[in-house]
Enzyme design. Sequence first.
Site: not given
Ligand code: GRF
Length: 217
Positions: A14-16, A94-95, A109, A111, A146-147
Site C-alpha cells: 500500500g505504498s502507492n 486480473i479483472l 492503474n 504499472h 491488460l496493461d
Molecule cells: C507497485 O510497484 C505497483 O506498480 C505494482 O505493485 C506495486 C505495489 O506496491 N503493480 P504498493 O502496494 O503500492 O506498495
Amino acid sequence: MALPRITVLISGRGSNLASLLAAEKAGRLHGTVETVISNRADAAGLAVALAHGARINVVDHRAHAERERFDAALAAAVDASRPDLVVLAGFMRILGPDFVGRYRDRMLNIHPSLLPCYPGLHTHRRALEDGARIHGCTVHFVTADLDHGPIVGQAAVPVLPDDDAATLAARVLAAEHALLPAAVRAFCEGRLAIVGRRVRVRGERTPATAALFVPAA
Ligand code: GRF
C-alpha cells in the site's frame, strides 16, 4: 462542490495508496479517498487506510471459485462505495471485461514499467535482462486489454550499472509515488480527455504526468 470520491483497490503493502493519502492530506489531490478495498485480509495497506480514516473492505478472491464470481462480489463492494474514480494501486488480480466495462473511463492503474514495454509481471527483472537503460512507470486507464489502456502519464528513471531487480524497483517506486497522485489529481480536476488511444492532459505548466527522474550524481 464536493470533491470526487475515490475508491482504491490494493493487494499488499500500500505504498502507492499512502502516496495518494499524503497528497490528499496536503490538499494536492483534489479528491477524497473514501474507501479502500483489498482482495487480501492481510494486506498491510489496510492499516494505512484505517489510519487515514478511510473505510476498508476485504473481498477475498479465495472465497470465489471462479473469476466472474469474484469480479461480481468486487463490483458490488466498489458500487457500494459510490466512486467517481477507481484506482488500482498494486492490485494484483486480473479483472474481467464485465468489471472493466462497468468502470470504463473512470478506472486508473499504476504499472511498474514504461508501457507498452513489459506489460504483466516481473517488469524490473525483464528490463534488466534486456539491458534497458531507461525504465519507469505508467498510469493508464484500464481496458479489457491488460496493461494496454490509454496512457495518462509516465515517469522515467535510469537503469544504473550495478542495479539488481530490487534496487531498480525501489527507484521506480519513488517515481510511482510522484506520478500516481499527479495523474489522479488531473482526473479529479477534469483535465483528462481520452481521444482514441491517447489521453490529452490539459493545463499542466510543468508536466507532472510526464516526468524524468535522474538521481543526483
Ligand atoms: C507497485 O510497484 C505497483 O506498480 C505494482 O505493485 C506495486 C505495489 O506496491 N503493480 P504498493 O502496494 O503500492 O506498495
